[in-house]
Enzyme design. Structure first.
Site, PDB file in Angstrom:
ATOM      1  N   ASN A   1     -15.240   4.923  39.497  1.00 52.06           N
ATOM      2  CA  ASN A   1     -16.336   4.221  38.643  1.00 52.06           C
ATOM      3  C   ASN A   1     -17.449   4.994  38.372  1.00 52.06           C
ATOM      4  O   ASN A   1     -18.185   4.835  37.711  1.00 52.06           O
ATOM      5  CB  ASN A   1     -16.737   2.841  39.247  1.00 52.06           C
ATOM      6  CG  ASN A   1     -15.700   1.874  39.137  1.00 52.06           C
ATOM      7  OD1 ASN A   1     -15.733   0.847  39.707  1.00 52.06           O
ATOM      8  ND2 ASN A   1     -14.814   1.824  38.083  1.00 52.06           N
TER       9      ASN A   1
ATOM     10  N   GLY B   1     -16.402  -6.593  31.688  1.00 51.02           N
ATOM     11  CA  GLY B   1     -16.765  -5.851  30.614  1.00 51.02           C
ATOM     12  C   GLY B   1     -16.242  -6.959  29.479  1.00 51.02           C
ATOM     13  O   GLY B   1     -16.787  -7.105  28.459  1.00 51.02           O
TER      14      GLY B   1
ATOM     15  N   ASP C   1     -11.553  -7.702  38.145  1.00 49.08           N
ATOM     16  CA  ASP C   1     -11.552  -6.896  37.022  1.00 49.08           C
ATOM     17  C   ASP C   1     -11.729  -7.830  35.577  1.00 49.08           C
ATOM     18  O   ASP C   1     -11.463  -9.073  36.020  1.00 49.08           O
ATOM     19  CB  ASP C   1     -10.132  -6.196  36.607  1.00 49.08           C
ATOM     20  CG  ASP C   1     -10.050  -5.072  35.570  1.00 49.08           C
ATOM     21  OD1 ASP C   1     -11.285  -4.728  34.991  1.00 49.08           O
ATOM     22  OD2 ASP C   1      -9.120  -4.834  35.295  1.00 49.08           O
TER      23      ASP C   1
ATOM     24  N   ARG D   1      -5.757  -9.755  41.600  1.00 51.22           N
ATOM     25  CA  ARG D   1      -6.267  -8.961  40.597  1.00 51.22           C
ATOM     26  C   ARG D   1      -6.629  -9.808  39.422  1.00 51.22           C
ATOM     27  O   ARG D   1      -5.576 -10.424  38.836  1.00 51.22           O
ATOM     28  CB  ARG D   1      -5.436  -7.601  40.336  1.00 51.22           C
ATOM     29  CG  ARG D   1      -6.296  -6.940  39.208  1.00 51.22           C
ATOM     30  CD  ARG D   1      -5.475  -5.619  38.803  1.00 51.22           C
ATOM     31  NE  ARG D   1      -6.377  -4.779  37.845  1.00 51.22           N
ATOM     32  CZ  ARG D   1      -6.704  -3.705  38.076  1.00 51.22           C
ATOM     33  NH1 ARG D   1      -5.964  -2.821  38.978  1.00 51.22           N
ATOM     34  NH2 ARG D   1      -7.595  -3.268  37.159  1.00 51.22           N
TER      35      ARG D   1
HETATM   36  C1  FPP Z   1     -14.280  -4.164  36.843  1.00 51.16           C
HETATM   37  O1  FPP Z   1     -14.322  -4.734  35.532  1.00 51.16           O
HETATM   38  C2  FPP Z   1     -15.216  -4.588  37.404  1.00 51.16           C
HETATM   39  C3  FPP Z   1     -16.218  -3.349  37.796  1.00 51.16           C
HETATM   40  C4  FPP Z   1     -16.262  -2.116  37.920  1.00 51.16           C
HETATM   41  C5  FPP Z   1     -17.532  -4.041  38.927  1.00 51.16           C
HETATM   42  C6  FPP Z   1     -17.089  -5.202  39.814  1.00 51.16           C
HETATM   43  C7  FPP Z   1     -18.338  -5.558  40.583  1.00 51.16           C
HETATM   44  C8  FPP Z   1     -18.587  -6.999  40.559  1.00 51.16           C
HETATM   45  C9  FPP Z   1     -17.703  -8.019  39.905  1.00 51.16           C
HETATM   46  C10 FPP Z   1     -19.887  -7.433  41.019  1.00 51.16           C
HETATM   47  C11 FPP Z   1     -19.921  -6.931  42.557  1.00 51.16           C
HETATM   48  C12 FPP Z   1     -20.884  -7.834  43.563  1.00 51.16           C
HETATM   49  C13 FPP Z   1     -21.619  -7.249  44.372  1.00 51.16           C
HETATM   50  C14 FPP Z   1     -22.348  -8.178  45.208  1.00 51.16           C
HETATM   51  C15 FPP Z   1     -21.504  -5.730  44.573  1.00 51.16           C
HETATM   52  P1  FPP Z   1     -14.924  -4.036  34.172  1.00 51.16           P
HETATM   53  O2  FPP Z   1     -16.253  -3.921  33.983  1.00 51.16           O
HETATM   54  O3  FPP Z   1     -14.246  -2.599  34.166  1.00 51.16           O
HETATM   55  O4  FPP Z   1     -13.991  -4.927  33.200  1.00 51.16           O
HETATM   56  P2  FPP Z   1     -13.240  -4.522  31.813  1.00 51.16           P
HETATM   57  O5  FPP Z   1     -11.932  -4.030  32.355  1.00 51.16           O
HETATM   58  O6  FPP Z   1     -13.098  -5.800  30.963  1.00 51.16           O
HETATM   59  O7  FPP Z   1     -14.087  -3.539  31.061  1.00 51.16           O
END
Ligand code: FPP
Length: 247
Positions: free
Chosen positions: A67, A22, A19, A187
């Site tokens: 998601n 973003g 996590d 996490r």
């Molecule tokens: C949550 O953080 C993260 C995700 C929804 C996507 C996670 C995916 C990756 C780290 C890459 C995956 C790699 C492969 C090879 C498939 P967020 O974007 O919601 O973060 P935020 O809470 O700060 O907005």
């Protein structure tokens, strides 16, 4: 019954809720897509480190069933990440003997993502090194419902006696029957929740919540998490004295 691996220096199964992509991007004036791409770089680092450290199972939560409700442009980016990752990493994974697996609803992935993932799974099937599992369109409750559906089908066919059902039999119906229980759940991103991840397998997991955003996570942070894990006393419902005496 759950076995007691104490004292157990190295987790057999590390699972990660990645996590913070973003927020990491927003703090730098970058787009969320840039954040996810930086997240892929962190995946590359952590996968290599986990394999070097001898962790047998690593499960990464790459895309949850929830998601799908994100803006379409972000979902499209996230669905392209497996291609970006495997295009570069598959040769090394094969060389290292890494076995790539997925949990979640592959049938919900767009055809290009599904094809990439299935190719990676097929080409690493014989791997006898680390098991690298990606949660893709994965949700813990959904996995349990699917397991129940498979079980009911087996019962209907006379292949399952409800009286004989126990935890071991149940676990065999989950998405990846060979996957052991999670020993260490990490996490990143500063939130303290499990977000529908591996609900069955985290029953006795040690949980480590890190303030660090996922794109910043690297080998040193993984090693620190393993150090923290080493100092935990896993009790499985026993008293501390029982655990220490190895009763
Ligand atoms: C949550 O953080 C993260 C995700 C929804 C996507 C996670 C995916 C990756 C780290 C890459 C995956 C790699 C492969 C090879 C498939 P967020 O974007 O919601 O973060 P935020 O809470 O700060 O907005």
């Amino acid at each position: 019954m759950t076995s007691r691996p104490y004292p157990d220096d190295l987790p057999r199964h590390v699972a990660v809720i990645m996590d913070g992509n973003g927020r990491w991007a927003e703090a730098r004036g970058l787009s969320r897509s840039d954040g996810h791409r930086a997240g892929v770089d962190a995946v590359r680092r952590v996968v290599r480190a986990a394999d070097d450290l001898g962790i047998p199972w690593l499960t990464l939560y790459a895309f949850s069933s929830e998601n799908w409700n994100r803006p379409k442009a972000e979902v499209d980016t996230l669905m392209r990440l497996p291609e970006e990752y495997f295009e570069q990493e598959l040769p090394e994974a094969i060389e290292r003997g890494t076995r790539i697996l997925t949990i979640g609803r592959r049938d919900r992935l767009p055809p290009h993502t599904r094809a990439t993932v299935e190719d990676a799974v097929a080409r690493t099937r014989e791997g006898r090194g680390m098991n690298l599992v990606f949660g893709l369109s994965y949700g813990g409750r959904g996995e349990l419902v699917e397991a129940a559906r498979r079980m009911l089908r087996d019962q209907e066919m006379g292949r399952l006696n409800p009286e004989a059902l126990d935890e071991k039999t149940f676990a065999a119906y989950l998405d990846e029957p060979e996957m052991p229980d999670v020993d260490l759940l990490i996490r990143t991103g500063g939130e303290s929740r499990v977000s529908n991840f591996l609900l069955w397998k985290i029953a006795y997991a040690e949980i480590l919540f890190s303030e660090r955003m996922w794109p910043e996570f690297d080998r040193a942070h993984l090693e620190a998490a393993l150090g923290d894990f080493r100092n935990r006393e896993r009790r499985y419902g026993l008293t501390s004295a029982q655990v220490r005496s190895g009763e």
